[in-house]
Design a protein around this motif. Structure first.
Motif, PDB file in Angstrom:
ATOM      1  N   GLY A 101       3.471  14.096 139.473  1.00 28.88           N
ATOM      2  CA  GLY A 101       4.710  14.627 140.311  1.00 28.88           C
ATOM      3  C   GLY A 101       5.397  13.513 141.133  1.00 28.88           C
ATOM      4  O   GLY A 101       6.307  13.618 141.767  1.00 28.88           O
ATOM      5  N   HIS A 102       5.233  12.134 140.744  1.00 30.80           N
ATOM      6  CA  HIS A 102       5.773  11.048 141.414  1.00 30.80           C
ATOM      7  C   HIS A 102       6.740  10.452 140.521  1.00 30.80           C
ATOM      8  O   HIS A 102       6.931   9.385 139.799  1.00 30.80           O
ATOM      9  CB  HIS A 102       4.880   9.850 141.726  1.00 30.80           C
ATOM     10  N   ASP A 103       8.135  11.312 140.420  1.00 35.35           N
ATOM     11  CA  ASP A 103       9.006  11.053 139.683  1.00 35.35           C
ATOM     12  C   ASP A 103       9.689   9.870 140.002  1.00 35.35           C
ATOM     13  O   ASP A 103      10.072   9.180 138.890  1.00 35.35           O
ATOM     14  CB  ASP A 103      10.078  12.418 139.485  1.00 35.35           C
ATOM     15  N   ALA A 125      14.968  19.678 126.102  1.00 38.43           N
ATOM     16  CA  ALA A 125      15.746  20.751 125.186  1.00 38.43           C
ATOM     17  C   ALA A 125      17.035  20.989 126.062  1.00 38.43           C
ATOM     18  O   ALA A 125      17.946  21.073 124.916  1.00 38.43           O
ATOM     19  CB  ALA A 125      14.776  22.037 125.547  1.00 38.43           C
ATOM     20  N   PRO A 126      17.513  20.694 127.170  1.00 34.83           N
ATOM     21  CA  PRO A 126      18.798  20.866 127.882  1.00 34.83           C
ATOM     22  C   PRO A 126      19.501  19.700 126.951  1.00 34.83           C
ATOM     23  O   PRO A 126      20.921  19.918 126.942  1.00 34.83           O
ATOM     24  CB  PRO A 126      18.644  20.636 129.199  1.00 34.83           C
ATOM     25  N   ILE A 131      14.240   5.744 125.492  1.00 36.24           N
ATOM     26  CA  ILE A 131      13.748   7.180 125.359  1.00 36.24           C
ATOM     27  C   ILE A 131      12.889   7.621 126.719  1.00 36.24           C
ATOM     28  O   ILE A 131      12.939   8.623 127.508  1.00 36.24           O
ATOM     29  CB  ILE A 131      12.875   7.548 124.358  1.00 36.24           C
ATOM     30  N   GLU A 132      11.811   6.889 127.045  1.00 37.98           N
ATOM     31  CA  GLU A 132      11.045   7.232 127.991  1.00 37.98           C
ATOM     32  C   GLU A 132      11.844   7.054 129.434  1.00 37.98           C
ATOM     33  O   GLU A 132      11.574   8.052 130.547  1.00 37.98           O
ATOM     34  CB  GLU A 132      10.107   5.975 128.192  1.00 37.98           C
ATOM     35  N   LEU A 133      12.914   6.070 129.565  1.00 37.43           N
ATOM     36  CA  LEU A 133      13.658   6.130 130.633  1.00 37.43           C
ATOM     37  C   LEU A 133      14.795   7.366 130.739  1.00 37.43           C
ATOM     38  O   LEU A 133      14.815   7.911 131.842  1.00 37.43           O
ATOM     39  CB  LEU A 133      14.798   4.839 130.743  1.00 37.43           C
ATOM     40  N   ALA A 134      15.045   7.844 129.600  1.00 39.62           N
ATOM     41  CA  ALA A 134      15.755   8.947 129.575  1.00 39.62           C
ATOM     42  C   ALA A 134      14.937  10.262 129.961  1.00 39.62           C
ATOM     43  O   ALA A 134      15.544  11.080 130.657  1.00 39.62           O
ATOM     44  CB  ALA A 134      16.381   9.247 128.019  1.00 39.62           C
ATOM     45  N   ARG A 135      13.664  10.244 129.597  1.00 37.10           N
ATOM     46  CA  ARG A 135      12.851  11.394 130.063  1.00 37.10           C
ATOM     47  C   ARG A 135      12.831  11.367 131.705  1.00 37.10           C
ATOM     48  O   ARG A 135      12.798  12.626 132.213  1.00 37.10           O
ATOM     49  CB  ARG A 135      11.516  10.937 129.318  1.00 37.10           C
ATOM     50  N   CYS A 136      12.490  10.172 132.261  1.00 35.71           N
ATOM     51  CA  CYS A 136      12.431  10.255 133.726  1.00 35.71           C
ATOM     52  C   CYS A 136      13.844  10.691 133.924  1.00 35.71           C
ATOM     53  O   CYS A 136      13.819  11.332 135.343  1.00 35.71           O
ATOM     54  CB  CYS A 136      12.154   8.680 134.028  1.00 35.71           C
ATOM     55  N   MET A 186      14.685  13.919 136.789  1.00 37.69           N
ATOM     56  CA  MET A 186      15.296  13.615 138.239  1.00 37.69           C
ATOM     57  C   MET A 186      16.547  14.403 138.159  1.00 37.69           C
ATOM     58  O   MET A 186      17.354  14.545 139.059  1.00 37.69           O
ATOM     59  CB  MET A 186      15.486  12.237 138.337  1.00 37.69           C
ATOM     60  N   GLY A 187      16.901  15.047 137.098  1.00 38.69           N
ATOM     61  CA  GLY A 187      18.225  15.857 136.891  1.00 38.69           C
ATOM     62  C   GLY A 187      19.517  14.842 136.488  1.00 38.69           C
ATOM     63  O   GLY A 187      20.545  15.637 136.653  1.00 38.69           O
TER      64      GLY A 187
END
Length: 703
Positions: free
Chosen positions: A323-325, A387-388, A347-352, A356-357
């Motif tokens: 939970g430490h986004d 998914a979004p 891709i990992e940076l995009a996931r983070c 974070m929205g």
């Protein structure tokens, strides 16, 4: 040998989730791309073992547990104050267990995606707190449809399997773009102007192996020289075997032992952290972050930037699980800083960022990843977190497809211009709806054909230039010999003409005719003497006159014969000189024709060469059939851009020697501004030197 199926244990109260369990079991069993074996003990099967023993045995044999946590705790198992589901859960999270537990909370206690701990049922409340502390929980609203719940759980299972199998997973995403799973895993890198691009591609395809250093410890002497390192390697080897058998608990044990032998062993730290994160145990993620950070520091110290990036990515995943986004985002940025060309780090940076929205920035990173390694976008369609963004990713892929087709069409258009130049059939263009793979294949085939045509034209022009040079040398020698003959005969002609002039002159006429005139006078005077009675004197005078007449006639005939001979000689010399001049003109005319043919051949070859190097050769290397400068071997054709040789020499500590440059006639075109892309053939590869030939790429390649 049949592939082993992935066992998935479904744990919950039977009555509370009967419909969901049935649908979920069917979806998991029927999923086409992965061999799943769902275990649902409420499927009516009969066992001869006690129920609890049977349950726990199935849990131990599973790779995944899907725990459905509802509003009720359930009845206690025999000889225990805990429910069957709780005991199954505890069996799955034992320290030596390798079961990945996926928790999904469904019910009134979990509305709004948060747990409202049960005060009425203390056992349930205690268990809820334990689960929240240990796992990242998935939530479904109680009024959601069973279909929605089952599909969401399946997607989470696929994402978890992708992590647990370390990215080695085939998936079947219905909403993917048609080009994505048709992507080609290219051997070349897009314009690999940096040697690090080669390492990036290798890492994209292979990742960080648990036994990358096998060669270092394969010799028996290594055990004596570096016993701790060899012992750590042996433990990693056992861990690798355990992972292959999906016995992740055993793999964790061996990796812990490896770190005991060698605390600063990069692979041991990385893979133990990987297992902790992949098993999804929140309480072990702090340790995973420590191990990942240590692995990253070791990698950076050793100059292994892609291993450092992979380690930071692992730390980001561990931070996100707890939970430490914000910290996860920081780790992901460290990964991209360490290896900017590593698509998975993007891709990992995009996931983070999605977590974070910040979907807009996430899409920018996905776009960067697509440019670095297009097949890496598969991960977007595997992880439910994305998914979004899947619709926007499909739009991105479509833009890439359109751009690739446009670039490929440019290559084909260049071939059409080349075909017109060489009077050959014009190739067919690409349809606008062509796929990326087809466009790349067509472009590569077109570029290969263009190279062959250019090589043929260059070889023909080179032969024509050589023939013209040889012919010029021969004609110059022949003309020089003719000029010598003409000069000699001209001098002789001048002499003969002068002699002819002398024979025609008054002195020569007088010299030839004076005796005749004298004879005439003497004969007349002798006749006069004879008439006057001086017979003897008259006779002698007439006789001498006759002699002079004879001498004069003879001299006159000699002059006429000499004059005729000189005239003949002059005529012969004149005709001979005319023949020489005609031969010279014919030789020069033939030479001019040969030179004109060579000039036309050179012009056509140069036009084709400029067209090839300005258009196809300057496009993305993924559209070309030529290899990278950084992956070449002897005999390969390599495309080199401006500044790439200097970068290669600086990065690889190897010298590049250019031999056999193209002829001056070939590249000496002041009206042409070079594009910066050049083609070479690798003629020699040595540890400290690379020899490239410009001529062999075009002239000798035609054969």
């Amino acid at each position: 040998m049949l592939p082993a199926k992935t066992a998935v244990f479904i744990a919950s109260r039977f009555e509370e989730f009967a419909e969901l369990r049935t649908l979920l079991r069917r979806k998991i069993a029927e999923y086409p791309a992965t061999q799943f074996a769902p275990i649902d003990l409420n499927d009516g099967r009969v066992s001869h073992h006690p129920p609890l023993t049977d349950c726990l045995a199935h849990v131990r044999r599973s790779e995944f547990m899907i725990l459905l946590l509802g509003d009720e705790y359930g009845s206690a198992a025999p000889s225990s104050d805990k429910s069957f589901t709780h005991l199954e859960y505890e069996e799955a999270i034992r320290e030596e267990s390798g079961v990945r537990v996926l928790v999904f909370c469904i019910g009134e206690h979990y509305r709004g995606r948060r747990i409202r701990f049960s005060d009425a049922d203390l056992s349930l409340g205690y268990w809820q707190r334990e689960i929240e502390a240990r796992h990242t929980v998935g939530f479904f609203e109680p009024d959601a449809s069973v279909e929605q719940m089952a599909q969401g759980i399946l997607e989470s299972l696929l994402a978890a399997l992708y992590e647990l199998r370390f990215g080695q997973l085939a998936v079947d995403a219905a909403d993917q773009h048609r080009d994505l799973f048709d992507a080609i895993a290219d051997d070349q890198v897009v314009d690999d102007s940096e040697v690090t691009a080669l390492e990036a591609r290798s890492f994209e395809l292979r990742g960080l192996s648990i036994v990358d250093d096998r060669a270092q410890f394969s010799e028996p002497l290594a055990a004596l020289i570096r016993p701790a390192a060899v012992a750590a390697y042996e433990q990693r080897e056992e861990a690798r075997r355990a992972i292959k058998l999906a016995d992740y608990g055993c793999a964790v044990t061996h990796l812990k032992r490896a770190i005991e032998h060698r605390p600063l062993d990069l692979m041991s730290n990385f893979w133990l952290a990987m297992l902790y994160v992949s098993l999804g145990r929140k309480h072990e993620c702090l340790r995973a972050r420590e191990l990942s950070e240590r692995a990253a520091r070791i990698a950076l110290n050793e100059g292994e930037q892609y291993r450092a990036a992979a380690s930071y990515m692992l730390a980001a995943r561990a931070a996100r699980l707890t939970g430490h986004d914000d910290e996860a985002l920081s780790y992901a940025k460290l990964a991209t800083d360490a290896a900017p060309r590593y698509a998975k780090a993007r891709i990992e940076l995009a996931r983070c960022l999605v977590t974070m929205g910040d979907n807009t920035t996430a899409m920018k990173e996905i776009g960067e990843a697509a440019g670095l390694f297009f097949p890496g976008l598969r991960e977007v369609f595997i992880d439910p977190l994305f998914a979004p963004l899947r619709a926007r990713t499909n739009a991105l892929i479509e833009r890439i497809r359109v751009q690739t087709v446009r670039e490929a069409q440019d290559v084909v258009t260049a071939e059409a211009r080349l075909a017109a130049l060489t009077d050959q059939d014009t190739p067919e263009g690409l349809p606008d709806d062509a796929g990326r793979r087809l466009a790349m294949e067509v472009a590569r085939a077109s570029a290969a054909r263009q190279h062959v045509r250019v090589c043929t034209l260059v070889a023909s022009a080179n032969g024509a230039v050589r023939n013209a040079s040889s012919e010029q040398h021969r004609v110059e020698e022949e003309v020089s010999r003719i000029d010598e003959l003409v000069a000699s005969d001209s001098a002789l002609l001048v002499t003969q003409e002068n002699y002819q002039a002398q024979l025609r002159g008054h002195p020569a006429w007088i010299a030839a005719n004076w005796a005749i005139f004298a004879a005439t006078i003497l004969m007349l005077w002798g006749a006069l003497q004879w008439h006057e009675g001086r017979v003897i004197l008259g006779f002698l005078t007439a006789a001498f006159g006759c002699y002079l007449a004879y001498v004069g006639a003879k001299g006159r005939r000699f002059r006429l014969r000499r004059l005729a001979a000189v005239r003949t000689k002059v005529r012969e010399l004149t005709e001979k000189i005319s023949e020489y001049n005609a031969r010279k003109s014919a030789l020069l005319s033939a030479l001019a024709h040969v030179q004109e043919v060579a000039a036309q051949s050179v012009t056509k070859a140069r036009q084709a060469f400029v067209l090839f190097e300005d258009s196809p050769l300057s496009c993305s290397v993924r559209l070309l059939p030529f290899v990278s400068l950084f992956t070449c071997k002897r005999g390969d054709m390599v495309r080199v851009l401006n500044g790439q040789l200097e970068t290669f020499m600086r990065s690889s500590a190897r010298q590049v020697q250019i031999v056999d440059a193209l002829p001056r006639w070939f590249e000496d075109d002041r009206d042409h501004e070079p594009s910066g892309a050049r083609l070479y053939k690798v003629t020699q590869v040595e540890p400290d030197r690379l020899v490239l030939s410009r001529a062999a790429a075009y002239i000798n390649a035609a054969g």
